[in-house]
Motif scaffolding. Structure first.
Motif, PDB file in Angstrom:
ATOM      1  N   ASN A  11       0.815  -1.204   0.000  1.00  0.00           N
ATOM      2  CA  ASN A  11       0.000   0.000   0.000  1.00  0.00           C
ATOM      3  C   ASN A  11       0.858   1.268   0.000  1.00  0.00           C
ATOM      4  N   ILE A  12       1.908   1.284   0.807  1.00  0.00           N
ATOM      5  CA  ILE A  12       2.805   2.437   0.873  1.00  0.00           C
ATOM      6  C   ILE A  12       3.964   2.268  -0.101  1.00  0.00           C
ATOM      7  N   GLY A  13       4.551   1.088  -0.156  1.00  0.00           N
ATOM      8  CA  GLY A  13       5.702   0.863  -1.025  1.00  0.00           C
ATOM      9  C   GLY A  13       5.436   1.195  -2.479  1.00  0.00           C
ATOM     10  N   SER A  14       4.257   0.834  -2.983  1.00  0.00           N
ATOM     11  CA  SER A  14       3.935   1.129  -4.385  1.00  0.00           C
ATOM     12  C   SER A  14       3.881   2.630  -4.625  1.00  0.00           C
ATOM     13  N   ARG A  15       3.379   3.370  -3.648  1.00  0.00           N
ATOM     14  CA  ARG A  15       3.306   4.824  -3.780  1.00  0.00           C
ATOM     15  C   ARG A  15       4.699   5.457  -3.697  1.00  0.00           C
ATOM     16  N   VAL A  16       5.564   4.875  -2.883  1.00  0.00           N
ATOM     17  CA  VAL A  16       6.933   5.376  -2.789  1.00  0.00           C
ATOM     18  C   VAL A  16       7.651   5.194  -4.131  1.00  0.00           C
ATOM     19  N   VAL A  17       7.466   4.041  -4.750  1.00  0.00           N
ATOM     20  CA  VAL A  17       8.054   3.804  -6.066  1.00  0.00           C
ATOM     21  C   VAL A  17       7.595   4.861  -7.061  1.00  0.00           C
ATOM     22  N   THR A  18       6.299   5.096  -7.109  1.00  0.00           N
ATOM     23  CA  THR A  18       5.743   6.076  -8.042  1.00  0.00           C
ATOM     24  C   THR A  18       6.280   7.477  -7.766  1.00  0.00           C
ATOM     25  N   GLY A  19       6.358   7.842  -6.474  1.00  0.00           N
ATOM     26  CA  GLY A  19       6.843   9.167  -6.110  1.00  0.00           C
ATOM     27  C   GLY A  19       8.302   9.378  -6.462  1.00  0.00           C
ATOM     28  N   LEU A  20       9.127   8.390  -6.221  1.00  0.00           N
ATOM     29  CA  LEU A  20      10.540   8.496  -6.553  1.00  0.00           C
ATOM     30  C   LEU A  20      10.745   8.572  -8.062  1.00  0.00           C
ATOM     31  N   HIS A  21       9.989   7.760  -8.791  1.00  0.00           N
ATOM     32  CA  HIS A  21      10.098   7.767 -10.255  1.00  0.00           C
ATOM     33  C   HIS A  21       9.683   9.127 -10.805  1.00  0.00           C
ATOM     34  N   ALA A  22       8.613   9.685 -10.250  1.00  0.00           N
ATOM     35  CA  ALA A  22       8.143  11.004 -10.701  1.00  0.00           C
ATOM     36  C   ALA A  22       9.170  12.091 -10.402  1.00  0.00           C
ATOM     37  N   ALA A  23       9.976  11.865  -9.344  1.00  0.00           N
ATOM     38  CA  ALA A  23      11.015  12.835  -8.987  1.00  0.00           C
ATOM     39  C   ALA A  23      12.268  12.664  -9.845  1.00  0.00           C
ATOM     40  N   GLY A  24      12.237  11.711 -10.764  1.00  0.00           N
ATOM     41  CA  GLY A  24      13.361  11.510 -11.673  1.00  0.00           C
ATOM     42  C   GLY A  24      14.494  10.690 -11.103  1.00  0.00           C
ATOM     43  N   ARG A  25      14.206   9.920 -10.053  1.00  0.00           N
ATOM     44  CA  ARG A  25      15.242   9.114  -9.415  1.00  0.00           C
ATOM     45  C   ARG A  25      15.312   7.710  -9.994  1.00  0.00           C
ATOM     46  N   GLN A  26      16.498   7.117  -9.927  1.00  0.00           N
ATOM     47  CA  GLN A  26      16.675   5.727 -10.315  1.00  0.00           C
ATOM     48  C   GLN A  26      16.105   4.864  -9.201  1.00  0.00           C
ATOM     49  N   VAL A  27      15.103   4.068  -9.510  1.00  0.00           N
ATOM     50  CA  VAL A  27      14.396   3.281  -8.501  1.00  0.00           C
ATOM     51  C   VAL A  27      14.507   1.797  -8.824  1.00  0.00           C
ATOM     52  N   ARG A  28      14.686   0.992  -7.780  1.00  0.00           N
ATOM     53  CA  ARG A  28      14.637  -0.458  -7.929  1.00  0.00           C
ATOM     54  C   ARG A  28      13.568  -0.991  -6.983  1.00  0.00           C
ATOM     55  N   ALA A  29      12.519  -1.545  -7.555  1.00  0.00           N
ATOM     56  CA  ALA A  29      11.395  -2.059  -6.780  1.00  0.00           C
ATOM     57  C   ALA A  29      11.567  -3.559  -6.573  1.00  0.00           C
TER      58      ALA A  29
END
Length: 287
Positions: A11-29
């Motif tokens: 519930n929270i982790g998926s939103r964190v992924v989306t938020g980081l990606h929107a901020a232009g960060r390299q994300v590994r889910a």
């Protein structure tokens, strides 16, 4: 550098992924089963299960793929120890952990219960790891309303509550995720610290929370008070009896007692915490 998000299906982790990606960060889910993981285009994925036997055995290669080039980590609590993962994260050069905990870790009614024990043990592992970290303590998640009351509301049946006068502070999951994203970004380290207590804007009774959902749907939702014994008899199979007992203890202790409120969400994100009505308006179709 990469930000690692564990429990990216959550519930929270998926939103964190989306938020980081929107901020232009390299994300590994990460997830236990990558086939169940849906992420924005451009987000890396890696299989990670903190509950596996090889993790408990401190397999030094269990986390290599997930931790490669990782600078910060979003971590959640599991029933098993995260110490081996934290040891590997330290060796891999991780600089900061944002850990999603629970107020059950310190609240009197749940401190000794199973939820409190699980989160306290995880926090102790984190403290012992030597890693810089911030612990998040979110209040009652608005999504609990969908989980606990959604079926009854959709069926137009009364919501059954053993302690309708118990007070809670609903918090929008997006507010929790936005705080986590801020803390995970290396150039936004102002609010990193040992802990951040996150709440919504208002304390309300559980039956008032049900009424707020009814207001959003444009129809009254009846509430029926039931006994503790009846609540235990209606326990869903997915919830352990010990967990439900602890949640009922917490609710009983909250009757007639306003829940604590903080301004942490606004202080970190720059906007006030969203009210329950906002979450209801965004999720009307779930009810």
């Amino acid at each position: 550098m990469t930000v690692l998000v564990t429990g990216a299906r959550g519930n929270i982790g998926s939103r964190v992924v989306t938020g980081l990606h929107a901020a232009g960060r390299q994300v590994r889910a990460t997830a236990r089963d990558l086939a169940t993981l849906s992420v924005p285009e451009g987000v890396q994925t890696a299989r990670l299960d903190l509950t596996e036997d090889d993790v408990a055995a401190d397999n030094p290669t269990a986390f290599a793929e997930a931790l490669k080039d990782v600078d910060t980590v979003f971590l959640y609590a599991t029933r098993t120890t995260a110490a081996p993962f934290l040891k590997a994260a330290h060796a891999a050069g991780v600089r900061h952990i944002v850990f999603l905990s629970s107020p059950a870790s310190y609240e009197a009614a749940e401190f000794r219960g199973p939820i409190g024990r699980i989160h306290r043990a995880a926090e102790q592992d984190l403290a012992a790891s030597g890693l810089d970290h911030t612990i998040l303590y979110p209040s009652w998640l608005a999504t609990n309303a969908r989980r606990d009351w959604g079926a009854a509301i959709r069926a137009r049946k009364p919501v059954e509550l053993p302690y309708p006068a118990a007070q809670c502070v609903p918090i929008h999951p997006d507010d929790v995720a936005e705080v986590a994203v801020d803390l995970l970004l290396p150039d936004n380290a102002t609010h990193r610290g040992r802990m951040q207590v996150l709440t919504g804007p208002a304390s309300m009774r559980l039956d008032e929370a049900v009424a707020a959902i009814g207001a959003g749907l444009g129809r009254p939702i009846p509430v029926r008070e039931i006994s503790r014994e009846a609540a235990l008899a209606r326990r869903e199979p997915w919830m352990a009896a010990e967990i439900l007992e602890s949640l009922l203890d917490s609710a009983a202790a909250a009757v007639g007692r306003p829940a604590p409120i903080t301004n942490t969400v606004e202080r970190i994100t720059g906007h006030p915490a969203r009210p329950l009505s906002t979450w209801v308006a965004e999720n009307r179709t779930d009810f």
